[in-house]
Design an enzyme around this catalytic site. Structure first.
Site, PDB file in Angstrom:
ATOM      1  N   GLU A  16       0.842  -1.199   0.000  1.00  0.00           N
ATOM      2  CA  GLU A  16       0.000   0.000   0.000  1.00  0.00           C
ATOM      3  C   GLU A  16       0.878   1.250   0.000  1.00  0.00           C
ATOM      4  OE1 GLU A  16      -3.636   0.698   2.635  1.00  0.00           O
ATOM      5  OE2 GLU A  16      -2.257   2.266   3.325  1.00  0.00           O
ATOM      6  N   TYR A  48      -6.933   6.907  -0.530  1.00  0.00           N
ATOM      7  CA  TYR A  48      -7.801   7.975  -1.029  1.00  0.00           C
ATOM      8  C   TYR A  48      -8.132   8.907   0.117  1.00  0.00           C
ATOM      9  CZ  TYR A  48     -11.693   9.740  -3.913  1.00  0.00           C
ATOM     10  OH  TYR A  48     -12.538  10.495  -4.675  1.00  0.00           O
ATOM     11  N   ALA A  50     -10.040  12.336   1.947  1.00  0.00           N
ATOM     12  CA  ALA A  50     -11.407  12.860   1.920  1.00  0.00           C
ATOM     13  C   ALA A  50     -11.496  14.228   1.243  1.00  0.00           C
ATOM     14  CB  ALA A  50     -11.960  12.950   3.333  1.00  0.00           C
ATOM     15  N   ASP A 108     -13.365   8.029   6.459  1.00  0.00           N
ATOM     16  CA  ASP A 108     -13.634   8.790   7.686  1.00  0.00           C
ATOM     17  C   ASP A 108     -13.675  10.260   7.332  1.00  0.00           C
ATOM     18  OD1 ASP A 108     -13.642   6.600   9.509  1.00  0.00           O
ATOM     19  OD2 ASP A 108     -11.476   6.478   9.221  1.00  0.00           O
TER      20      ASP A 108
HETATM   21  P1  FAD Z   1     -18.140   0.403   6.473  1.00  0.00           P
HETATM   22  O1  FAD Z   1     -18.149  -0.950   5.888  1.00  0.00           O
HETATM   23  O2  FAD Z   1     -19.149   1.383   6.003  1.00  0.00           O
HETATM   24  O3  FAD Z   1     -18.226   0.231   8.060  1.00  0.00           O
HETATM   25  C1  FAD Z   1     -18.105   1.352   8.930  1.00  0.00           C
HETATM   26  C2  FAD Z   1     -18.857   1.038  10.225  1.00  0.00           C
HETATM   27  O4  FAD Z   1     -20.263   1.006   9.959  1.00  0.00           O
HETATM   28  C3  FAD Z   1     -18.519  -0.329  10.831  1.00  0.00           C
HETATM   29  O5  FAD Z   1     -18.597  -0.211  12.231  1.00  0.00           O
HETATM   30  C4  FAD Z   1     -19.631  -1.216  10.306  1.00  0.00           C
HETATM   31  O6  FAD Z   1     -19.861  -2.360  11.123  1.00  0.00           O
HETATM   32  C5  FAD Z   1     -20.807  -0.254  10.329  1.00  0.00           C
HETATM   33  N1  FAD Z   1     -21.868  -0.583   9.359  1.00  0.00           N
HETATM   34  C6  FAD Z   1     -21.707  -0.999   8.085  1.00  0.00           C
HETATM   35  N2  FAD Z   1     -22.913  -1.170   7.495  1.00  0.00           N
HETATM   36  C7  FAD Z   1     -23.852  -0.838   8.416  1.00  0.00           C
HETATM   37  C8  FAD Z   1     -25.277  -0.791   8.432  1.00  0.00           C
HETATM   38  N3  FAD Z   1     -26.004  -1.138   7.351  1.00  0.00           N
HETATM   39  N4  FAD Z   1     -25.905  -0.406   9.577  1.00  0.00           N
HETATM   40  C9  FAD Z   1     -25.208  -0.052  10.690  1.00  0.00           C
HETATM   41  N5  FAD Z   1     -23.843  -0.081  10.722  1.00  0.00           N
HETATM   42  C10 FAD Z   1     -23.182  -0.473   9.619  1.00  0.00           C
HETATM   43  N6  FAD Z   1      -9.791   5.410   4.852  1.00  0.00           N
HETATM   44  C11 FAD Z   1      -9.626   6.449   3.990  1.00  0.00           C
HETATM   45  O7  FAD Z   1     -10.146   7.543   4.248  1.00  0.00           O
HETATM   46  N7  FAD Z   1      -8.903   6.305   2.822  1.00  0.00           N
HETATM   47  C12 FAD Z   1      -8.325   5.116   2.476  1.00  0.00           C
HETATM   48  O8  FAD Z   1      -7.692   5.003   1.431  1.00  0.00           O
HETATM   49  C13 FAD Z   1      -8.465   4.007   3.381  1.00  0.00           C
HETATM   50  N8  FAD Z   1      -7.934   2.797   3.084  1.00  0.00           N
HETATM   51  C14 FAD Z   1      -8.143   1.733   3.928  1.00  0.00           C
HETATM   52  C15 FAD Z   1      -7.639   0.467   3.573  1.00  0.00           C
HETATM   53  C16 FAD Z   1      -7.854  -0.630   4.410  1.00  0.00           C
HETATM   54  C17 FAD Z   1      -7.297  -1.981   4.010  1.00  0.00           C
HETATM   55  C18 FAD Z   1      -8.582  -0.482   5.628  1.00  0.00           C
HETATM   56  C19 FAD Z   1      -8.809  -1.655   6.535  1.00  0.00           C
HETATM   57  C20 FAD Z   1      -9.086   0.760   5.978  1.00  0.00           C
HETATM   58  C21 FAD Z   1      -8.889   1.876   5.136  1.00  0.00           C
HETATM   59  N9  FAD Z   1      -9.406   3.139   5.439  1.00  0.00           N
HETATM   60  C22 FAD Z   1      -9.229   4.188   4.576  1.00  0.00           C
HETATM   61  C23 FAD Z   1     -10.115   3.367   6.706  1.00  0.00           C
HETATM   62  C24 FAD Z   1     -11.623   3.116   6.574  1.00  0.00           C
HETATM   63  O9  FAD Z   1     -12.166   3.968   5.591  1.00  0.00           O
HETATM   64  C25 FAD Z   1     -12.245   3.419   7.928  1.00  0.00           C
HETATM   65  O10 FAD Z   1     -11.890   2.412   8.856  1.00  0.00           O
HETATM   66  C26 FAD Z   1     -13.740   3.622   7.931  1.00  0.00           C
HETATM   67  O11 FAD Z   1     -14.130   4.170   9.188  1.00  0.00           O
HETATM   68  C27 FAD Z   1     -14.523   2.342   7.744  1.00  0.00           C
HETATM   69  O12 FAD Z   1     -14.419   1.879   6.472  1.00  0.00           O
HETATM   70  P2  FAD Z   1     -15.246   0.565   6.022  1.00  0.00           P
HETATM   71  O13 FAD Z   1     -15.012   0.424   4.579  1.00  0.00           O
HETATM   72  O14 FAD Z   1     -14.966  -0.582   6.906  1.00  0.00           O
HETATM   73  O15 FAD Z   1     -16.749   1.126   6.283  1.00  0.00           O
END
Ligand code: FAD
Length: 284
Positions: A16, A48, A50, A108
């Protein structure tokens, strides 16, 4: 090359990077990419941000890698602060550039609160839109130690399983104990999910930085690691410890059957190169 297809044929090695903001950071990234390209990674991923200009930088790095290197570059895409129209335009642009893979994320809100209008709430909403175009192999984020906003472990796994029913693979947040990964895989399996989960490994290179990152991402710095870090002060000794710990974790993960390893590089090559060499990953 679609990563979902590739994972059906082999274990992958990936790195990454984040998009650089200054000329000197661009030079460092170019150097790191050049050195890590020599290890023939299966793909790399580009984070990526925000903010508006951060977003363009991801597409620029992906475009540069596609034209100047032999590396398959996967952009991250977050749904926070995006309208459906913006995402549709971005997907058209990525298709035009020949991008075949996307890491679809929640993202985030930036600390300063500057974020545009969001048509999306969760990563799953974004994944629906990306999957509809069927042009991309889709990866998602997984949090072995549970996402900090998840009210319970069960909720976390249920939402992750919903993402993986549509996506092809997941990449995890970093963690330091192999048990976190094994438990995640078991819990997903109990929900009927057997898609590849690529463990993300963050070699420790700086004590203060790893503490901050762990706090933000919901990863635990285990007592045994804190104890070992407490015994070293010299930055090079910290880096050597980080390499040793990452090598041991990578080894344990591969022995446990992980489908590949994803190394967080922080845009530096030397530490990742040493971990890859220790693990003899050219034969992965
Ligand atoms: P989601 O899947 O939307 O989950 C977020 C939260 O919402 C979780 O607690 C989940 O359980 C909950 N949730 C999901 N669906 C529902 C629903 N229907 N109802 C209620 N709750 C729900 N961040 C960046 O800004 N840029 C990046 O490039 C970036 N790269 C990353 C790469 C990796 C490999 C990882 C692990 C994280 C990365 N992040 C990045 C951080 C990530 O964007 C944050 O952790 C973010 O807060 C959650 O992303 P997610 O895709 O898991 O979100």
């Amino acid at each position: 090359m679609r990563i979902g297809e590739l994972l059906k044929t082999k274990r992958t090695l990936s790195f990454e990077f984040f998009p650089p903001k200054t000329d000197s950071a661009r030079l460092s990234l170019g150097k790191a990419v050049g050195e890590l390209e020599a290890l023939s990674p299966d793909f790399v991923s580009i984070t990526y941000g925000a903010g508006g200009s951060d977003r363009q930088r991801t597409a620029d790095v992906v475009g540069w890698m596609r034209s100047e290197t032999s590396i398959e570059a996967m952009p991250h895409l977050t749904c926070q602060g995006h309208t459906r129209d913006e995402v549709a335009r971005l997907l058209v642009d990525y298709r035009r550039r020949g991008v075949k893979n996307l890491l679809a994320l929640g993202g985030d809100a930036p600390l300063d609160g500057t974020i545009g209008k969001s048509d999306y709430h969760y990563a799953l909403d974004l994944i629906h839109d990306v999957a509809a175009s069927s042009s991309f192999s889709i990866g998602v984020a997984a949090h072995p130690e549970v996402h900090p906003r998840s009210p319970s472990r069960d909720d976390d796994r249920r939402h992750l399983a919903a993402k993986l029913r549509l996506a092809d693979f997941a990449i995890t947040q970093f963690f330091f104990d192999v048990e976190h990964y094994l438990r995640l895989v078991d819990e997903l399996s109990a929900l009927g999910i057997d898609k590849p989960i690529l463990p993300g490994i963050m070699p420790v290179t700086n004590k203060a930085q790893i503490g901050r990152m762990a706090q933000m991402s919901g990863a635990e710095l285990p007592a045994w690691l804190i104890e070992r870090l407490d015994r070293v002060e010299d930055p090079e000794h910290v880096r050597r410890l980080g390499i040793e710990v990452a090598t041991q974790l990578g080894n344990d993960l591969l022995e446990a059957g992980a489908p590949g390893l994803h190394l967080y590089t922080l845009n530096r090559a030397s530490t990742a190169k040493e971990v890859v060499a220790n693990l003899h990953l050219s034969t992965v």
